[in-house]
Design a protein around this motif. Structure first.
Motif, PDB file in Angstrom:
ATOM      1  N   ILE A 315       0.834  -1.198   0.000  1.00  0.00           N
ATOM      2  CA  ILE A 315       0.000   0.000   0.000  1.00  0.00           C
ATOM      3  C   ILE A 315       0.870   1.250   0.000  1.00  0.00           C
ATOM      4  O   ILE A 315       0.575   2.234  -0.688  1.00  0.00           O
ATOM      5  CB  ILE A 315      -0.959  -0.012   1.200  1.00  0.00           C
ATOM      6  N   ARG A 316       1.942   1.221   0.770  1.00  0.00           N
ATOM      7  CA  ARG A 316       2.854   2.365   0.814  1.00  0.00           C
ATOM      8  C   ARG A 316       3.426   2.648  -0.580  1.00  0.00           C
ATOM      9  O   ARG A 316       3.573   3.795  -0.989  1.00  0.00           O
ATOM     10  CB  ARG A 316       3.976   2.093   1.803  1.00  0.00           C
ATOM     11  N   TYR A 317       3.724   1.591  -1.320  1.00  0.00           N
ATOM     12  CA  TYR A 317       4.239   1.759  -2.686  1.00  0.00           C
ATOM     13  C   TYR A 317       3.182   2.404  -3.587  1.00  0.00           C
ATOM     14  O   TYR A 317       3.458   3.347  -4.329  1.00  0.00           O
ATOM     15  CB  TYR A 317       4.663   0.407  -3.253  1.00  0.00           C
ATOM     16  N   PHE A 318       1.953   1.891  -3.507  1.00  0.00           N
ATOM     17  CA  PHE A 318       0.902   2.422  -4.381  1.00  0.00           C
ATOM     18  C   PHE A 318       0.466   3.814  -3.970  1.00  0.00           C
ATOM     19  O   PHE A 318      -0.084   4.555  -4.789  1.00  0.00           O
ATOM     20  CB  PHE A 318      -0.299   1.471  -4.390  1.00  0.00           C
ATOM     21  N   ILE A 319       0.665   4.212  -2.714  1.00  0.00           N
ATOM     22  CA  ILE A 319       0.347   5.580  -2.314  1.00  0.00           C
ATOM     23  C   ILE A 319       1.175   6.566  -3.125  1.00  0.00           C
ATOM     24  O   ILE A 319       0.693   7.637  -3.510  1.00  0.00           O
ATOM     25  CB  ILE A 319       0.584   5.769  -0.802  1.00  0.00           C
ATOM     26  N   ARG A 320       2.399   6.198  -3.433  1.00  0.00           N
ATOM     27  CA  ARG A 320       3.263   7.077  -4.215  1.00  0.00           C
ATOM     28  C   ARG A 320       2.984   6.990  -5.715  1.00  0.00           C
ATOM     29  O   ARG A 320       3.104   7.966  -6.424  1.00  0.00           O
ATOM     30  CB  ARG A 320       4.740   6.745  -3.958  1.00  0.00           C
ATOM     31  N   THR A 321       2.623   5.787  -6.199  1.00  0.00           N
ATOM     32  CA  THR A 321       2.501   5.593  -7.642  1.00  0.00           C
ATOM     33  C   THR A 321       1.074   5.586  -8.152  1.00  0.00           C
ATOM     34  O   THR A 321       0.803   6.028  -9.262  1.00  0.00           O
ATOM     35  CB  THR A 321       3.165   4.262  -8.040  1.00  0.00           C
ATOM     36  N   ASP A 322       0.142   5.075  -7.348  1.00  0.00           N
ATOM     37  CA  ASP A 322      -1.261   4.972  -7.773  1.00  0.00           C
ATOM     38  C   ASP A 322      -2.154   5.115  -6.546  1.00  0.00           C
ATOM     39  O   ASP A 322      -2.606   4.125  -5.973  1.00  0.00           O
ATOM     40  CB  ASP A 322      -1.495   3.635  -8.481  1.00  0.00           C
ATOM     41  N   PRO A 323      -2.454   6.373  -6.114  1.00  0.00           N
ATOM     42  CA  PRO A 323      -3.250   6.582  -4.900  1.00  0.00           C
ATOM     43  C   PRO A 323      -4.620   5.896  -4.939  1.00  0.00           C
ATOM     44  O   PRO A 323      -5.107   5.432  -3.916  1.00  0.00           O
ATOM     45  CB  PRO A 323      -3.391   8.104  -4.839  1.00  0.00           C
ATOM     46  N   GLU A 324      -5.218   5.791  -6.124  1.00  0.00           N
ATOM     47  CA  GLU A 324      -6.529   5.152  -6.209  1.00  0.00           C
ATOM     48  C   GLU A 324      -6.420   3.673  -5.891  1.00  0.00           C
ATOM     49  O   GLU A 324      -7.259   3.104  -5.190  1.00  0.00           O
ATOM     50  CB  GLU A 324      -7.114   5.363  -7.609  1.00  0.00           C
ATOM     51  N   MET A 325      -5.356   3.024  -6.426  1.00  0.00           N
ATOM     52  CA  MET A 325      -5.130   1.617  -6.111  1.00  0.00           C
ATOM     53  C   MET A 325      -4.853   1.442  -4.618  1.00  0.00           C
ATOM     54  O   MET A 325      -5.345   0.491  -3.986  1.00  0.00           O
ATOM     55  CB  MET A 325      -3.946   1.093  -6.933  1.00  0.00           C
ATOM     56  N   ALA A 326      -4.090   2.364  -4.030  1.00  0.00           N
ATOM     57  CA  ALA A 326      -3.810   2.290  -2.593  1.00  0.00           C
ATOM     58  C   ALA A 326      -5.099   2.371  -1.790  1.00  0.00           C
ATOM     59  O   ALA A 326      -5.278   1.653  -0.793  1.00  0.00           O
ATOM     60  CB  ALA A 326      -2.854   3.410  -2.188  1.00  0.00           C
TER      61      ALA A 326
END
Length: 498
Positions: A315-326
């Motif tokens: 989730i931390r990774y997707f917060i930076r790259t894809d907030p919707e996915m996070a």
């Protein structure tokens, strides 16, 4: 500042004064004509169409309009200009705009005076900045710039009338250079007309086509008023078309500048809104993560700490790259926590499957193409069958963590739901590295252990499931494990149907 509210009453409030000041201008022009010699169109003689569109006049007009366009472009890069054209200006901005445009007009007339000294003539009327003032600041700004321009234009004309060595007579200047000089006095009408028309147009006042047409009509009217009082019409008619067209073109260019600034402001507003939304989502994510971390200790018996840790990293990774996915993953994680906290001892099979699907969505986000999942439900009529809470998820988690994720290329997890006589059959198969069942026993682990010893399988989750099944249904319903090194693992259990 210009009110963009488009109502019939506002249109009348601007249209009526515009007609009134136009009528006054016409009356004044004919009054001046009565004092001077009337003109005659017979003076045109055999003039051709080419005489009315002289390239020399066009070039001269471009030369005179170049400086104000450059200065207005520099103004368009300021925050003051942005506030004015986007409708976010405050009262003080009106005064700032008036001061800036007045300075620009002073520079423009100094430039025009230098051109007259060099070229001996002027073509345009010097009202371009006045039109801009009306468009940006309404009729008040247009009026004030028009008055300034009247005195500047009158002064230029009056200085041109003086004989060498003749001193300036202020009374003659005010009377003949300003008040009785149509070129000068029409600048006041131009400011009022542009400002009232801009208020009539509202948000459309920076439409390049409308603004260019408006400027052409204004300048054409001024040229006609000059024609009324002219002693020699050809001088006016020769420059009529070039001056009118160049005024429209210059004003359209200014409108494009304003339109670009407005579009840029809109883009920045959208980007700011998106950034704020992202920050809000991140704050929400941080809040939800903080809540889940606070409750983790109470859930450690149901949720594998390694799974939780890996999920947070994902989730931390997707917060930076894809907030919707996070955000979606946080929803899945919250579903798992909610299920773990609120579920009773038994749940319908469909809820257990939904819980596993949520778990697999999180693992799929972490492993991506390394994880392939196949579902086979051969008994859809059993979806309402009660099953022990968290009876299927530990089997799937065991297959993912100790099967698929241990190989660089990943693997496949196959989940089968079927009816076996009077029992419900659930089977989870993976094509991971497998292990020797004889080396590891489900019953050699202590309850406090939370990791597999020395990399051996199965996990403590399977042990807990096995113990619960035995207590609920007897030893005949214990977990069955089938695995060989290099050939994957199959874990299954049965539950008696009600």
């Amino acid at each position: 500042m210009i009110n963009s509210e488009d109502t019939p009453s506002r249109k009348w409030q601007t249209a009526v004064p515009l007609l009134a000041v136009t009528a006054v201008m016409v009356i004044w022009a004919f009054f001046l004509r009565s004092e001077d010699l009337p003109f005659s169109l017979a003076d045109l003689g055999d003039a051709s169409l080419f005489d009315f569109f002289d390239p020399y006049v066009v070039g001269f007009a471009v030369q005179e309009l170049l400086l104000p366009l450059v200065l207005l472009y520099l103004l368009s890069r300021t925050s003051l200009f942005r506030r004015i054209v986007t409708g976010t200006a405050v009262r003080q901005d009106e005064y700032r705009l008036l001061v800036v445009l007045s300075l620009i007009q002073l520079l423009v007339f100094a430039y025009r005076y230098a051109l007259v000294e060099v070229m001996g003539d002027q073509v345009t009327l010097g009202v371009f900045v006045v039109i801009v003032a009306g468009l940006m600041g309404g009729w008040r700004a247009g009026l004030l710039l028009g008055v300034l321009t009247m005195f500047l234009s009158g002064l230029m004309d009056y200085l041109g009338w003086l004989e060498p060595g003749e001193l300036l007579n202020w009374r003659d200047y005010f009377e003949y250079g300003a008040l009785k000089n149509v070129t000068a006095v029409t600048a006041v009408w131009v400011g009022l007309a542009a400002g009232l028309a801009a208020e009539y147009l509202g948000d459309r006042r920076f439409n390049p086509k409308l603004t260019g047409l408006l400027a052409m009509l204004i300048v054409a009217f001024v040229e006609l008023m000059m024609l009324v009082v002219s002693e020699y019409p050809p001088d006016i008619l020769v420059r009529f078309l070039p001056v009118v067209l160049m005024a429209g073109a210059a004003t359209a260019v200014f409108a494009i500048m304003a339109q670009n600034v407005r579009e840029e402001a809109r883009r920045e507003e959208v980007e700011t809104a998106q950034l704020e939304l992202t920050q809000a989502n991140l704050a929400l994510a941080e809040t939800e993560l903080a809540l889940t971390q606070a409750e983790l200790r109470a859930l450690h018996a149901q949720i594998n700490p390694h799974f939780f840790f890996n999920t947070l990293n994902t989730i931390r990774y997707f917060i930076r790259t894809d907030p919707e996915m996070a955000r979606d993953l946080l929803v899945k994680l919250s579903e798992i926590f909610q299920r773990a906290m609120s579920a009773g001892e038994f749940v319908p099979l469909r809820d257990e499957i939904s819980y596993v699907e949520a778990y697999l969505a999180l693992e799929k986000a972490r492993l991506d193409e390394r994880l392939t999942v196949h579902w086979t439900n051969l008994a859809p009529d059993l979806l309402d069958q009660p099953v022990p809470t968290l009876v299927l998820q530990p089997l799937v988690e065991n297959a993912v963590i100790h099967g698929v994720s241990r190989t660089p290329e990943g693997g496949t997890v196959h989940i089968l739901i079927d009816r076996a006589g009077d029992d419900l059959l659930a089977q989870v198969t993976d094509d991971g590295p497998g292990f020797d069942v004889a080396d590891v026993s489900l019953f050699e682990r202590l309850p406090e252990e939370v990791e597999v010893l020395a990399g051996k399988r199965p996990s403590i989750g399977l042990r807990n499931v096995d113990e619960r099944l035995r207590k609920l249904y007897g030893d005949a319903y214990a977990l069955t494990i089938d695995s060989e090194p290099g050939r994957g693992t199959r874990v299954m259990f049965k539950i008696p149907l009600e």
